[in-house]
Scaffold this active site. Structure first.
Site, PDB file in Angstrom:
ATOM      1  N   GLY A  18      54.321  39.051  32.890  1.00 23.02           N
ATOM      2  CA  GLY A  18      54.555  37.741  33.477  1.00 23.02           C
ATOM      3  C   GLY A  18      55.954  37.227  33.200  1.00 23.02           C
ATOM      4  O   GLY A  18      56.910  37.996  33.038  1.00 23.02           O
ATOM      5  N   SER A  19      56.088  35.912  33.086  1.00 23.71           N
ATOM      6  CA  SER A  19      57.383  35.236  33.137  1.00 23.71           C
ATOM      7  C   SER A  19      58.322  35.489  31.957  1.00 23.71           C
ATOM      8  O   SER A  19      59.470  35.049  31.995  1.00 23.71           O
ATOM      9  CB  SER A  19      57.169  33.726  33.267  1.00 23.71           C
ATOM     10  OG  SER A  19      56.473  33.427  34.452  1.00 23.71           O
TER      11      SER A  19
END
Length: 688
Positions: free
Chosen positions: A389-390
């Site tokens: 993810g981020s």
């Protein structure tokens, strides 16, 4: 009568009188021949002595002089504070040193005698070994041969093989308990090389066995009462998955490496590192065997033994890992996983020094979602591929700055839903497009803008975005993004001094998956290990130098009292590459990571960690994932502290949590930092 004598007299006169004997001439001739042969022999001997004497003497000495070797203790493993993690536990042992050309019948007698005083485990005795023992007794062999048919003309070997086959198929054949004991001893003795030492029993030898065997050693040539060692873990086994294992005398050399190790001078029953640190640093830990020069007479009896080298214990490893903190980290990770529930498949964390690459702690647990069973797996930090993810957005922004599609003074874009061919992708706070905001690079990191990262990916690929239009972007977009990610360590092996690490997992790069190039930009496509995430954040923290992580700090000797000795060599930081960014570009990225925790934007993602002291910089991550068809989320985090002059990096991942999971990653991070500042480094030693 007179006529008879006249005839004889006339015959004698005609033949020239009585013949002379020819024997003296023949003897003289033979003497001459013999003399010539002796002269030739003496000449040849003189020739050999003068021209080849030294060579033959060396060959004789080489043939009659053999080196006998015995094992030594392995080196020990210490943590960063000097605490023993892996030691050696001594055991009373019974060993056998095989002589030169020892017959099976001799070993048979020794095995039977030794079996009267020593009890060994017979679980490893094979049917073939049992039969070999039985047939070594000539009486038993003769009795079996008497039961065979069709043996006429067979060689000794053929006859033995036939007797062996007969017993293999004889269901009534069975050794008594005492015979099985002796047969196991015989098998171990038979497996030894000439003048090599093998353990008959390397642990669990009773004082009574020692005493009785000692009294009868003269009856058992080659049998010795001595000491063996096994690995000991005085401070627990929490780090065993990192340290690895050592083969026992019973198992011997690993079958897949036996030829390689034999060529290096190992014996078949030697202990050797089988995995991880024990294997990676085998040449350091193994030590040097003791050597004894043995002179053997023509009748194969040992006439002289001279100690040539007393042997040297293996060198020791001192790790970068703090064992107290490691234990706490493993406990925190396990506790976090126990509260995860749902489809969670594990939790993993790495703590390292960004300026040296030294790993301070690495912990992990796996969880079976079906049963809920949790098992320790610290190595999951380097071999489990996870869509993070981020957390990768710091690398994405850095790549865009290096590519030149944004600059430190011109990086503002509007966060808005991205519509490509009717497929919409947006930031977590702006699904409907009602929260369009202008953000620069630092702000995009602060609020974790997916839209910003997708726009950077399209700009890097030279694609002009138009809302609703098809995404005809070149597949080179994958290569561009991954090229920058790999400079930070995402998607490549980190170079850690442990075998078996993963390089990550890349999704398809075909045009049919071009939309995933946008997902890649905000960390929702390729998979990485937690160790890679730690290396990536360390590279940002230290100013742009990617260092290989390592768990060994130094190689050290041993003092005369057995304690940790002087440093022989130190593991220096290994630079893998440097990031070509200007000071302003680096400053912009670090500003964004600081604002994730301490920024003023309502949408900042790491605000719950603002209470951590010293202050940290971080990037949180949430990836939309699936487990067996069920929607899940993976929470991750990459961070460093203190923000002003980083000295420690914390990276973690919690894959496949329930979709309602929110701050598990940040809660765990706060606990890890608290443990670090308490157990590893005091905050009083740094400027806050």
């Amino acid at each position: 009568m007179k006529n008879f004598y006249n005839r004889v007299s006339n015959r004698s006169q005609r033949s020239g009188g009585p013949k002379k004997s020819e024997i003296p001439f023949r003897l003289n001739f033979l003497f001459i021949i013999v003399a010539l042969l002796f002269a030739a022999l003496i000449g040849q001997l003189a020739y050999l002595q003068v021209f080849y004497g030294a060579k033959f003497k060396a060959e004789v000495n080489s043939t009659d002089t053999t080196i006998e070797t015995t094992n030594v203790q392995r080196g020990m493993v210490y943590d960063s504070t000097g605490k023993v993690l892996v030691g050696n536990k001594a055991h009373q042992a019974i060993s056998y040193t095989k002589g030169v050309n020892v017959l099976s019948t001799n070993m048979y007698q020794i095995a039977n005698t030794l079996g009267d005083y020593l009890t060994v485990s017979t679980s490893s005795l094979t049917p073939r070994q049992a039969i070999d023992y039985y047939l070594t007794d000539s009486k038993n062999l003769k009795a079996v041969e008497g039961k065979l048919s069709g043996t006429k003309g067979m060689t000794v070997t053929q006859l033995y093989d036939k007797a062996h086959s007969y017993l293999e198929n004889d269901s009534s054949f069975k050794l008594t308990k005492s015979q099985q004991n002796a047969a196991t001893i015989f098998a171990k003795m038979s497996g030894a090389y000439a003048l090599s030492t093998t353990y008959i029993k390397d642990s669990g030898v009773s004082n009574r066995e020692i005493a009785e065997i000692g009294e009868h050693l003269s009856e058992m040539p080659g049998i010795k009462v001595g000491t063996s060692w096994s690995r000991d873990y005085p401070n627990g086994t929490s780090m065993n998955s990192i340290i690895g294992t050592v083969s026992s005398e019973k198992t011997g050399l690993p079958s897949d490496r036996i030829n390689e190790l034999l060529a290096q001078g190992y014996s078949r029953n030697d202990s050797v590192g089988q995995s991880y640190l024990e294997k990676e640093y085998e040449s350091v830990l193994r030590g040097t065997k003791a050597e004894k020069q043995v002179e053997v007479a023509g009748n194969n009896t040992v006439t002289k033994e001279v100690q040539k080298y007393g042997g040297q214990k293996g060198d020791n490893l001192q790790l970068t890992i703090n064992s107290k903190f490691q234990s706490q980290l493993q406990s925190l990770v396990k506790s976090a996983e126990q509260g995860a529930g749902g489809y969670s498949t594990g939790t993993y964390a790495v703590v390292m020094n960004p300026n040296t690459g030294g790993v301070i702690g690495m912990a992990g647990v796996d969880r079976n979602p079906s049963t809920g069973k949790i098992t320790d797996n610290a190595l999951g930090t380097l071999n489990s591929d996870i869509v993070m993810g981020s957390v990768v957005k710091g690398a994405m922004v850095s790549g865009a700055l290096m590519k030149g599609v944004i600059t430190p003074t011109n990086s503002t874009l509007t966060d808005m839903p991205i519509n490509v061919g009717g497929v919409k992708k947006s930031s977590w706070f702006n699904h409907g497009g009602g929260s369009n905001i202008a953000v620069n690079a630092a702000g995009a990191l602060e609020v974790s803008s997916n839209s910003y990262m997708m726009q950077l990916a399209m700009k890097e690929a030279g694609f002009n975005y138009s809302s609703g239009a098809a995404l005809t972007m070149s597949t080179k977009a994958f290569d561009i993004e991954r090229g920058y990610f790999k400079q930070f360590g995402l998607g490549v092996k980190t170079g850690i001094d442990l075998p078996g690490e993963s390089s990550g997992l890349e999704g398809s790069s075909s045009f049919a998956h071009i939309g995933n190039a946008l997902d890649l930009s905000f960390g929702n496509y390729d998979a990485y290990t937690v160790l890679q995430v730690a290396q990536y954040m360390s590279t940002i923290a230290n100013g742009g130098t990617r260092l290989a992580p390592h768990v060994v700090q130094s190689i050290r000797g041993t003092k005369s009292d057995g304690t940790l000795g002087a440093v022989k060599s130190t593991v220096e930081p290994k630079v893998l590459n440097t990031i070509d960014m200007t000071a302003a570009q680096k400053r912009l990225v670090k500003e964004g990571l600081y604002d994730v925790v301490h920024g003023s934007n309502t949408y900042k993602t790491g605000g719950s960690m603002s209470s951590i002291t010293p202050k940290i910089s971080a990037k949180t991550g949430t990836a939309q994932t699936f487990y067996k068809g069920s929607e899940t989320v993976t929470l991750s985090l990459a961070s460093y502290a203190p923000s002003t002059h980083p000295q420690v990096v914390v990276a973690l991942a919690m894959p496949n949590l329930g979709v309602d999971a929110e701050s598990n990653n940040m809660t765990l991070a706060k606990k890890i930092y608290a443990a670090y500042w308490k157990s590893v480094q005091s905050t009083s030693t740094i400027d806050q």
